[in-house]
Motif scaffolding. Structure first.
Motif, PDB file in Angstrom:
ATOM      1  N   ASP A   1       7.732 -50.158  -8.295  1.00  0.00           N
ATOM      2  CA  ASP A   1       6.469 -50.310  -9.024  1.00  0.00           C
ATOM      3  C   ASP A   1       5.336 -49.948  -8.065  1.00  0.00           C
ATOM      4  OD1 ASP A   1       4.047 -51.577 -10.091  1.00  0.00           O
ATOM      5  OD2 ASP A   1       5.360 -52.715 -11.434  1.00  0.00           O
TER       6      ASP A   1
ATOM      7  N   LEU B   1       9.963 -57.605 -19.786  1.00  0.00           N
ATOM      8  CA  LEU B   1       9.543 -57.500 -18.395  1.00  0.00           C
ATOM      9  C   LEU B   1       9.904 -58.781 -17.649  1.00  0.00           C
ATOM     10  CD1 LEU B   1       6.039 -55.824 -18.804  1.00  0.00           C
ATOM     11  CD2 LEU B   1       8.231 -54.728 -18.321  1.00  0.00           C
TER      12      LEU B   1
ATOM     13  N   HIS C   1       6.970 -56.945 -14.606  1.00  0.00           N
ATOM     14  CA  HIS C   1       7.444 -55.645 -14.128  1.00  0.00           C
ATOM     15  C   HIS C   1       8.833 -55.382 -14.676  1.00  0.00           C
ATOM     16  CE1 HIS C   1       8.551 -58.723 -11.072  1.00  0.00           C
ATOM     17  NE2 HIS C   1       9.725 -58.142 -11.179  1.00  0.00           N
TER      18      HIS C   1
ATOM     19  N   TYR D   1       1.984 -56.448 -11.034  1.00  0.00           N
ATOM     20  CA  TYR D   1       3.432 -56.557 -10.837  1.00  0.00           C
ATOM     21  C   TYR D   1       3.905 -57.993 -11.073  1.00  0.00           C
ATOM     22  CZ  TYR D   1       7.830 -56.817  -8.168  1.00  0.00           C
ATOM     23  OH  TYR D   1       9.128 -57.039  -7.765  1.00  0.00           O
TER      24      TYR D   1
ATOM     25  N   PHE E   1       7.876 -53.881  -5.414  1.00  0.00           N
ATOM     26  CA  PHE E   1       6.497 -53.418  -5.394  1.00  0.00           C
ATOM     27  C   PHE E   1       6.185 -52.791  -4.051  1.00  0.00           C
ATOM     28  CE2 PHE E   1       1.938 -54.031  -4.544  1.00  0.00           C
ATOM     29  CZ  PHE E   1       1.415 -53.345  -5.636  1.00  0.00           C
TER      30      PHE E   1
ATOM     31  N   ILE F   1       5.871 -47.853 -17.121  1.00  0.00           N
ATOM     32  CA  ILE F   1       6.359 -49.178 -17.496  1.00  0.00           C
ATOM     33  C   ILE F   1       6.523 -49.304 -19.015  1.00  0.00           C
ATOM     34  CG2 ILE F   1       4.048 -50.223 -17.572  1.00  0.00           C
ATOM     35  CD1 ILE F   1       5.330 -52.734 -16.288  1.00  0.00           C
TER      36      ILE F   1
ATOM     37  N   ARG G   1       1.921 -49.594  -9.057  1.00  0.00           N
ATOM     38  CA  ARG G   1       0.627 -49.712  -9.734  1.00  0.00           C
ATOM     39  C   ARG G   1      -0.516 -49.928  -8.734  1.00  0.00           C
ATOM     40  NH1 ARG G   1       2.144 -53.709 -14.611  1.00  0.00           N
ATOM     41  NH2 ARG G   1       3.875 -54.236 -13.178  1.00  0.00           N
TER      42      ARG G   1
END
Length: 275
Positions: free
Chosen positions: A28, A132, A46, A42, A52, A125, A30
């Motif tokens: 991830d 999630l 996620h 996150y 992350f 995502i 972001r």
């Protein structure tokens, strides 16, 4: 998880991920230009088993007027970030964000440019069909070695200013045209550059457009091959998306001007063009 695929295309969809479960590391990435926390996003939810990786800590070096807002980090810093995320040299990495891959593209470009196997999750995502997760996975430190950034895939400010190359700007049209610029000192673009906004590579759901439409978007801007093409944006993040799209289209590998407009805009001795 040593199933690196050297022939992996720069973009894969969730069906590919489902069919290769356990054979890749999901990351991830972001990150937000306005300073909002990608880690908070996150933590709030996620894709299960994703780790992350922080853009500012591991995927960028210190900002400066001379180098731009998001220069490439020291290779050892990048390697340490990958190790702490549990990533090994031989792993395949699939990276996602919530922006159609224009942020995840930075990590994918960094990995692919140093010989690793990596791709963007097409649709990000939102393409994940399940619930999630909020719990972070247990991570065992990876074995990831530091490699110098390849000079053959990078361009400096002088090359980006030269008429010897096709220079493509990935920023939104209003910033390219010089209508406004919320983060950099001078509005406009590098003289002679063409504009292929990376977000126009995507449909309304954040997925890549069909390849014929993508190819047409670049051809309208005079880009038919990545050869002799230099890509830039504000600070070397979203320009990676254009480079990876060109690679996905079979147009080869262009070069990245990492400093982008955040470097060029501070170089007041260089001319600026507006629409």
């Amino acid at each position: 998880m040593s199933n690196s695929d050297s022939n992996l295309q720069p973009f894969v969809d969730w069906n590919w991920c489902a069919g290769n479960a356990g054979r890749f590391v999901l990351v991830d990435t972001r990150w937000y230009l306005d300073g909002s926390s990608g880690k908070d996003a996150y933590d709030a939810g996620h894709i299960p088993d994703a780790v992350f990786v922080d853009m500012d800590q591991w995927l960028s070096g210190p900002a400066s007027q001379e180098a731009g807002r998001n220069p490439l980090p020291d290779p050892e810093v990048f390697a340490q970030g990958m190790r702490e995320a549990g990533i090994n040299d031989s792993d395949t990495v699939i990276a996602y964000d919530d922006a159609g891959g224009v942020i995840a593209a930075r990590l994918v470009w960094m990995l692919r440019s140093t010989g690793r196997s990596a791709a963007i999750l097409n649709g990000g995502i939102a393409s994940y069909p399940g619930q999630l997760a909020k719990d972070a996975p247990q991570i065992r430190e990876g074995e990831f070695s530091a490699h110098a950034w390849p000079k053959s895939l990078l361009a400096d400010i002088s090359e980006a200013s030269s008429d010897q190359y096709k220079v493509v700007d990935a920023r939104n049209r209003d910033r390219f045209d010089g209508c406004q610029d919320p983060v950099d000192p001078r509005p406009g673009h590098i003289p002679g550059a063409v504009n292929v906004p990376c977000r126009e590579n995507l449909d309304s759901s954040g997925r890549l457009l069909p390849e014929d439409q993508l190819r047409a978007n670049f051809e309208r801007a005079g880009i038919v091959s990545a050869q002799d093409t230099i890509a830039y944006c504000g600070s070397g993040v979203t320009a990676c998306h254009n480079l990876l799209v060109l690679e996905q289209l079979g147009a080869g590998r262009g070069r990245l001007f990492v400093g982008g407009w955040s470097q060029y805009g501070h170089a007041t001795d260089r001319p600026v063009e507006t629409a």
